[in-house]
Design an enzyme around this catalytic site. Sequence first.
Site, short mmCIF file in Angstrom:
data_model
loop_
_atom_site.label_atom_id
_atom_site.label_comp_id
_atom_site.label_asym_id
_atom_site.label_seq_id
_atom_site.Cartn_x
_atom_site.Cartn_y
_atom_site.Cartn_z
N SER A 158 -24.46 53.92 71.40
CA SER A 158 -23.46 52.93 71.02
C SER A 158 -22.11 53.13 71.69
O SER A 158 -22.03 53.07 72.91
CB SER A 158 -23.33 52.93 69.50
OG SER A 158 -22.50 51.88 69.09
N ASP A 199 -18.58 47.22 72.62
CA ASP A 199 -18.96 48.62 72.80
C ASP A 199 -20.17 48.72 73.74
O ASP A 199 -20.70 47.70 74.22
CB ASP A 199 -19.20 49.33 71.47
CG ASP A 199 -20.47 48.90 70.77
OD1 ASP A 199 -20.97 47.80 71.07
OD2 ASP A 199 -20.97 49.65 69.92
C1 VG1 Z 1 -19.67 54.17 62.54
C2 VG1 Z 1 -18.93 53.07 61.83
C3 VG1 Z 1 -19.90 52.23 61.03
C4 VG1 Z 1 -21.00 51.70 61.97
C5 VG1 Z 1 -21.67 52.85 62.69
C6 VG1 Z 1 -22.67 52.38 63.72
O1 VG1 Z 1 -20.28 55.03 61.60
O2 VG1 Z 1 -17.92 53.59 61.00
O3 VG1 Z 1 -19.21 51.19 60.39
O4 VG1 Z 1 -21.97 51.00 61.23
O5 VG1 Z 1 -20.69 53.62 63.37
O6 VG1 Z 1 -22.07 51.55 64.67
P1 VG1 Z 1 -19.62 56.44 61.18
O7 VG1 Z 1 -20.64 57.07 60.28
O8 VG1 Z 1 -19.38 57.18 62.46
O9 VG1 Z 1 -18.34 56.11 60.50
V1 VG1 Z 1 -22.73 51.42 66.22
O10 VG1 Z 1 -21.87 50.30 67.04
O11 VG1 Z 1 -22.54 53.07 66.69
O12 VG1 Z 1 -24.32 51.11 65.98
CO CO Z 2 -22.67 49.88 68.87
#
Ligand code: VG1
Ligand code: CO
Length: 562
Positions: free
Chosen positions: A116, A288
Amino acid sequence: MGFKSVTVASKPFDGQKPGTSGLRKATKIFMQDHYTENFVQCTLSAMGEKLKGSTLVVGGDGRYYGKEASEKIIKMCAANGVSKVIIGQDGILSTPAVSCLIRKHHTDGGIILTASHNPGGPNADFGIKFNIANGGPAPAAVTDHIYDLTQKVNQYHTVPDMKVDISTNGTQQFTVDDKPFTVEVTDSVQDYMDYMKEIFDFGAIKGLLSGSDGQPKLKVLINALSGVVGPYVKRILCQELGMDEASAVNCVPLPDFGGGHPDPNLTYAADLVNELKKGNHDFGAAFDGDGDRNMILGKNGFFVSPCDSLAVIAAHLECIPYFKKTGIRGYARSMPTSGAVDRVAKKKGKEMFEVPTGWKFFGNLMDAGRLSLCGEESFGTGSDHIREKDGLWAVLAWLSILACKKISVEEILKEHWKTYGRNVFTRYDYENVESEPANQMMTNFDKMVASSSLTGKEFKHGDKSFKLSKMDNFEYTDPIDGSISKKQGIRIIFEDGSRIIFRLSGTGSAGATIRMYIDSYESDPDKQLLDSQVMLRPLIEIALEISQLRELTGRQQPTVIT
Ligand code: VG1
Ligand code: CO
């Protein structure tokens, strides 16, 4: 010619539990002998009875090691009795496009190769994520099962001599262990684009981007941060909707994202912010690495907080043809996301859900027909058109609203705040903190929650004072399947409704990341236009005092402020 599968002995896998976004780690770890194979075997085995004869989608964000991993996965699918793999050309598919393909072709799931928003390259991160048949991230029951299998795996199946060409679109047929096996290499953009045409009024957006009805054309700047959305931007925004090619920046996916951090926020997408600040563009957006997140900016770099972006889209669903067809079923947000969208839901008399962080929690509600639009403060916005958040969809939603309202981004926000009041929001990220003090902080919080020692206490900063009304560790019971998720983040709630939230990230690959979120409501139209950092200063200081974050971690400043 027929191929035979072989079974390779391997060692049990010492991986951490795959989190909400699959397994994410340093690329070097995935490149170790049998590591990727072991994890893929466990992911496939976890499908149980459904594995044999299944169809899976495979694709990724173009980061380093993605092609090798795709080839390994195809060979392992063949050896494990999967009957068909649909893969994006060169292995390229955005996360929302994978969700779209799974649903459109009714496949049994998909495997996404991405970390991501984390940087890519031989010295950065890689990841493997499994999505289920509804097109969404696997729920905890599935990821827990995968994890259990990783603790005992001692062999995997593959077809070493099979050669698959993923660079040319078309169907390739094989015979593996006397059974047919098909690989369909698909155009990375086509199906997704066809779907966007059903959802949005492309004619209206085209008019906006090229100028119509006496309106000058909207000047747009899109920065894909060298992530996977580039090809989608070029095909959909430039070729179909008439956006100038010069408006599409960093739109070729690069294995290391050009050395950058493909995270669309004010820090990592500073280039876009600075360009917008020059005042030559009316609208800006970034995505992203895997294309599920988005950041929206207006003229002069006017920043639209993701919480407000969700609320504005919620208030204007009538500008999007899709919702005219489906009606508005309900709204949802993740717990740390501000309550701005709640106000829209209330006004429209719709159901509103507050779920833990992570897109998988929205899936059940959508499948049950109770949720149309949802979002997260972490630059995630989406709807029930698929089961992932969708960056380009959010941009098309914004362009639809701009075409419909014919006023600027800033004017839309100001009008929104006037109608609903403003939930002022900020998030502080402390990245790469040592794990021990971060865990200590959370333990301390749990003790405060257990003893209710802070309930009723007044906290003062300057001339502001806040009385603590409730403190808990957020727990969620899924209204559809009854599953319970405990300890989803510390909530400190004050009598005026202001909230301070603390949680540890579940998606990082090194050390700990502490996230601190502040959400406070302002109804006074004169104060609504002040800078959020100024408005929230007292609560920020109170949060740092209660948590002892500076003392415990030694960090005086966050890595990223949103
Ligand atoms: C982060 C964000 C969360 C999102 C996740 C995946 O998680 O805060 O809102 O759903 O990334 O996004 P964390 O546990 O690091 O706070 V993605 O765009 O990496 O699929
Ligand atoms: Co992402």
